[in-house]
Design a protein around this motif. Structure first.
Motif, PDB file in Angstrom:
ATOM      1  N   THR A  11       4.478  14.128   2.605  1.00 31.59           N
ATOM      2  CA  THR A  11       3.635  12.799   2.704  1.00 31.59           C
ATOM      3  C   THR A  11       4.348  11.670   1.924  1.00 31.59           C
ATOM      4  O   THR A  11       4.470  10.495   2.242  1.00 31.59           O
ATOM      5  N   VAL A  12       5.220  12.283   0.737  1.00 29.82           N
ATOM      6  CA  VAL A  12       6.045  11.141  -0.002  1.00 29.82           C
ATOM      7  C   VAL A  12       6.958  10.532   1.191  1.00 29.82           C
ATOM      8  O   VAL A  12       7.292   9.339   1.274  1.00 29.82           O
ATOM      9  N   VAL A  13       7.727  11.417   1.829  1.00 25.80           N
ATOM     10  CA  VAL A  13       8.664  11.093   3.027  1.00 25.80           C
ATOM     11  C   VAL A  13       7.680   9.808   4.053  1.00 25.80           C
ATOM     12  O   VAL A  13       8.388   8.955   4.104  1.00 25.80           O
ATOM     13  N   ALA A  14       6.984  10.233   4.370  1.00 25.24           N
ATOM     14  CA  ALA A  14       5.856   9.519   5.612  1.00 25.24           C
ATOM     15  C   ALA A  14       5.576   8.045   4.817  1.00 25.24           C
ATOM     16  O   ALA A  14       5.887   7.102   5.194  1.00 25.24           O
ATOM     17  N   PHE A  15       5.165   8.080   3.426  1.00 22.37           N
ATOM     18  CA  PHE A  15       4.953   6.976   2.762  1.00 22.37           C
ATOM     19  C   PHE A  15       6.017   6.043   2.447  1.00 22.37           C
ATOM     20  O   PHE A  15       6.065   4.700   2.797  1.00 22.37           O
ATOM     21  N   GLY A  16       7.278   6.566   2.288  1.00 23.99           N
ATOM     22  CA  GLY A  16       8.334   6.104   1.984  1.00 23.99           C
ATOM     23  C   GLY A  16       8.928   5.235   3.257  1.00 23.99           C
ATOM     24  O   GLY A  16       9.335   4.043   3.423  1.00 23.99           O
ATOM     25  N   ARG A  17       8.576   5.882   4.577  1.00 27.21           N
ATOM     26  CA  ARG A  17       9.032   5.441   5.880  1.00 27.21           C
ATOM     27  C   ARG A  17       7.843   4.019   6.144  1.00 27.21           C
ATOM     28  O   ARG A  17       8.240   3.170   6.645  1.00 27.21           O
ATOM     29  N   GLY A  18       6.680   4.307   5.642  1.00 22.76           N
ATOM     30  CA  GLY A  18       6.050   3.051   5.678  1.00 22.76           C
ATOM     31  C   GLY A  18       6.057   1.866   5.045  1.00 22.76           C
ATOM     32  O   GLY A  18       6.096   0.900   5.559  1.00 22.76           O
ATOM     33  N   ILE A  19       6.699   2.080   3.958  1.00 20.18           N
ATOM     34  CA  ILE A  19       7.178   0.962   3.224  1.00 20.18           C
ATOM     35  C   ILE A  19       8.429   0.268   4.012  1.00 20.18           C
ATOM     36  O   ILE A  19       8.192  -0.905   4.146  1.00 20.18           O
ATOM     37  N   GLY A  20       9.073   0.860   4.540  1.00 17.67           N
ATOM     38  CA  GLY A  20      10.317   0.219   5.386  1.00 17.67           C
ATOM     39  C   GLY A  20       9.666  -0.431   6.636  1.00 17.67           C
ATOM     40  O   GLY A  20      10.109  -1.499   6.702  1.00 17.67           O
ATOM     41  N   PHE A  21       8.532   0.025   6.914  1.00 23.83           N
ATOM     42  CA  PHE A  21       7.987  -0.751   8.295  1.00 23.83           C
ATOM     43  C   PHE A  21       7.210  -1.905   7.843  1.00 23.83           C
ATOM     44  O   PHE A  21       6.710  -2.719   8.674  1.00 23.83           O
ATOM     45  N   THR A  22       6.669  -1.890   6.755  1.00 19.18           N
ATOM     46  CA  THR A  22       5.539  -2.972   6.460  1.00 19.18           C
ATOM     47  C   THR A  22       6.235  -3.747   5.338  1.00 19.18           C
ATOM     48  O   THR A  22       5.676  -4.880   5.172  1.00 19.18           O
ATOM     49  N   MET A  23       7.571  -3.784   4.883  1.00 20.33           N
ATOM     50  CA  MET A  23       8.198  -4.974   4.182  1.00 20.33           C
ATOM     51  C   MET A  23       8.618  -5.833   4.875  1.00 20.33           C
ATOM     52  O   MET A  23       9.407  -5.340   5.867  1.00 20.33           O
ATOM     53  N   HIS A  24       8.762  -7.126   4.545  1.00 25.34           N
ATOM     54  CA  HIS A  24       9.272  -8.195   5.403  1.00 25.34           C
ATOM     55  C   HIS A  24      10.680  -8.735   4.590  1.00 25.34           C
ATOM     56  O   HIS A  24      10.562  -9.114   3.777  1.00 25.34           O
ATOM     57  N   PHE A  66       0.877  -1.340  -0.009  1.00 24.44           N
ATOM     58  CA  PHE A  66       0.039  -0.113   0.090  1.00 24.44           C
ATOM     59  C   PHE A  66       0.820   1.184  -0.014  1.00 24.44           C
ATOM     60  O   PHE A  66       0.670   2.215  -0.642  1.00 24.44           O
ATOM     61  N   PHE A  67       1.827   1.229   0.629  1.00 19.60           N
ATOM     62  CA  PHE A  67       2.904   2.502   0.826  1.00 19.60           C
ATOM     63  C   PHE A  67       3.601   2.794  -0.382  1.00 19.60           C
ATOM     64  O   PHE A  67       3.931   3.954  -0.663  1.00 19.60           O
ATOM     65  N   PHE A  68       3.963   1.667  -0.826  1.00 16.95           N
ATOM     66  CA  PHE A  68       4.563   1.727  -1.995  1.00 16.95           C
ATOM     67  C   PHE A  68       3.903   2.378  -3.329  1.00 16.95           C
ATOM     68  O   PHE A  68       3.952   3.281  -3.940  1.00 16.95           O
ATOM     69  N   ARG A  69       2.774   1.811  -3.340  1.00 18.57           N
ATOM     70  CA  ARG A  69       1.743   2.287  -4.588  1.00 18.57           C
ATOM     71  C   ARG A  69       1.340   3.831  -4.104  1.00 18.57           C
ATOM     72  O   ARG A  69       1.483   4.747  -4.973  1.00 18.57           O
ATOM     73  N   GLY A  70       1.308   4.237  -2.754  1.00 20.55           N
ATOM     74  CA  GLY A  70       0.755   5.487  -2.560  1.00 20.55           C
ATOM     75  C   GLY A  70       2.102   6.326  -2.913  1.00 20.55           C
ATOM     76  O   GLY A  70       1.744   7.751  -3.287  1.00 20.55           O
ATOM     77  N   LYS A  71       3.093   6.074  -2.650  1.00 26.00           N
ATOM     78  CA  LYS A  71       4.554   6.775  -2.815  1.00 26.00           C
ATOM     79  C   LYS A  71       4.312   7.136  -4.159  1.00 26.00           C
ATOM     80  O   LYS A  71       4.607   8.343  -4.817  1.00 26.00           O
ATOM     81  N   LEU A  72       4.264   6.323  -5.216  1.00 22.65           N
ATOM     82  CA  LEU A  72       4.239   6.265  -6.590  1.00 22.65           C
ATOM     83  C   LEU A  72       3.083   7.285  -7.092  1.00 22.65           C
ATOM     84  O   LEU A  72       3.362   8.004  -7.797  1.00 22.65           O
ATOM     85  N   VAL A  73       1.893   7.124  -6.484  1.00 19.83           N
ATOM     86  CA  VAL A  73       0.928   7.989  -7.003  1.00 19.83           C
ATOM     87  C   VAL A  73       1.081   9.546  -6.191  1.00 19.83           C
ATOM     88  O   VAL A  73       1.133  10.560  -7.084  1.00 19.83           O
ATOM     89  N   LEU A  74       1.800   9.854  -4.945  1.00 21.38           N
ATOM     90  CA  LEU A  74       2.476  11.119  -4.639  1.00 21.38           C
ATOM     91  C   LEU A  74       3.420  11.531  -5.561  1.00 21.38           C
ATOM     92  O   LEU A  74       3.445  12.832  -5.616  1.00 21.38           O
ATOM     93  N   LEU A  75       4.249  10.958  -5.772  1.00 20.88           N
ATOM     94  CA  LEU A  75       5.331  11.343  -6.889  1.00 20.88           C
ATOM     95  C   LEU A  75       4.862  11.762  -8.131  1.00 20.88           C
ATOM     96  O   LEU A  75       5.217  12.967  -8.582  1.00 20.88           O
ATOM     97  N   ALA A  76       3.782  10.999  -8.875  1.00 24.59           N
ATOM     98  CA  ALA A  76       2.953  11.755  -9.899  1.00 24.59           C
ATOM     99  C   ALA A  76       2.588  12.788  -9.555  1.00 24.59           C
ATOM    100  O   ALA A  76       2.516  13.702 -10.406  1.00 24.59           O
TER     101      ALA A  76
END
Length: 164
Positions: free
Chosen positions: A151-164, A98-108
């Motif tokens: 928000t891009v930065v926040a979503f980037g951090r979210g990626i790091g916390f949700t990927m295993h 979710f956070f990766f997809r969100g980050k891509l949307v935010l970058l766009a």
């Protein structure tokens, strides 16, 4: 399903496998990615705060943008390369995060905001860029930019916390 197959192929490439299997390679790439993002967001913030009339008022907006934006673009290229390398190491899981997809949307959205700013909001920067006053469309674009990049930065951090 077809996209998962393509992503599976990507993460099976020698470069992607080297990144995912080497205990030092991914952290080094991630460190360079984070540092480049800091430079991107920092330099964009300098310009946005000037456009909002909060900082760097002793410099013209035009000259500030000319001085700062080459660093922004250079850092963005590094961030895109390192981000792509990290993505390749676990492409299937990143693509479903979710956070990766969100980050891509935010970058766009950040790119769209920048395009609108340069097409509409910047107007005649040679005239207004030497004054302390910034036109309202430029201020609006700067405010949106700051919000989107935080928000891009926040979503980037979210990626790091949700990927295993």
């Amino acid at each position: 399903m077809e996209i998962d197959r393509a992503l599976g192929w990507l993460q099976a490439t020698p470069v992607a496998k080297a990144i995912s299997e080497n205990e030092l390679l991914f952290p080094w790439i991630e460190s360079v990615h984070v540092l480049s993002i800091v430079l991107v967001v920092g330099t964009i913030s300098i310009v946005d705060l000037r456009l909002l009339g909060v900082a760097s008022l002793d410099r013209s907006a035009r000259h500030l943008m000319q001085d700062v934006l080459p660093f922004t673009w250079g850092a963005f290229v590094v961030a895109a390369i390192t981000g792509s390398l990290m993505f390749s190491s676990d492409a299937v899981n990143y693509a479903h995060n979710f956070f990766f997809r969100g980050k891509l949307v935010l970058l766009a959205l950040a790119g769209l905001n920048m395009a609108v700013f340069h097409l509409v909001g910047i107007g005649n920067v040679a005239q207004w860029g030497v004054t302390r006053q910034t036109p309202l469309p430029a201020k609006a674009a700067a405010a949106v930019s700051l919000l989107v990049w935080v928000t891009v930065v926040a979503f980037g951090r979210g990626i790091g916390f949700t990927m295993h």
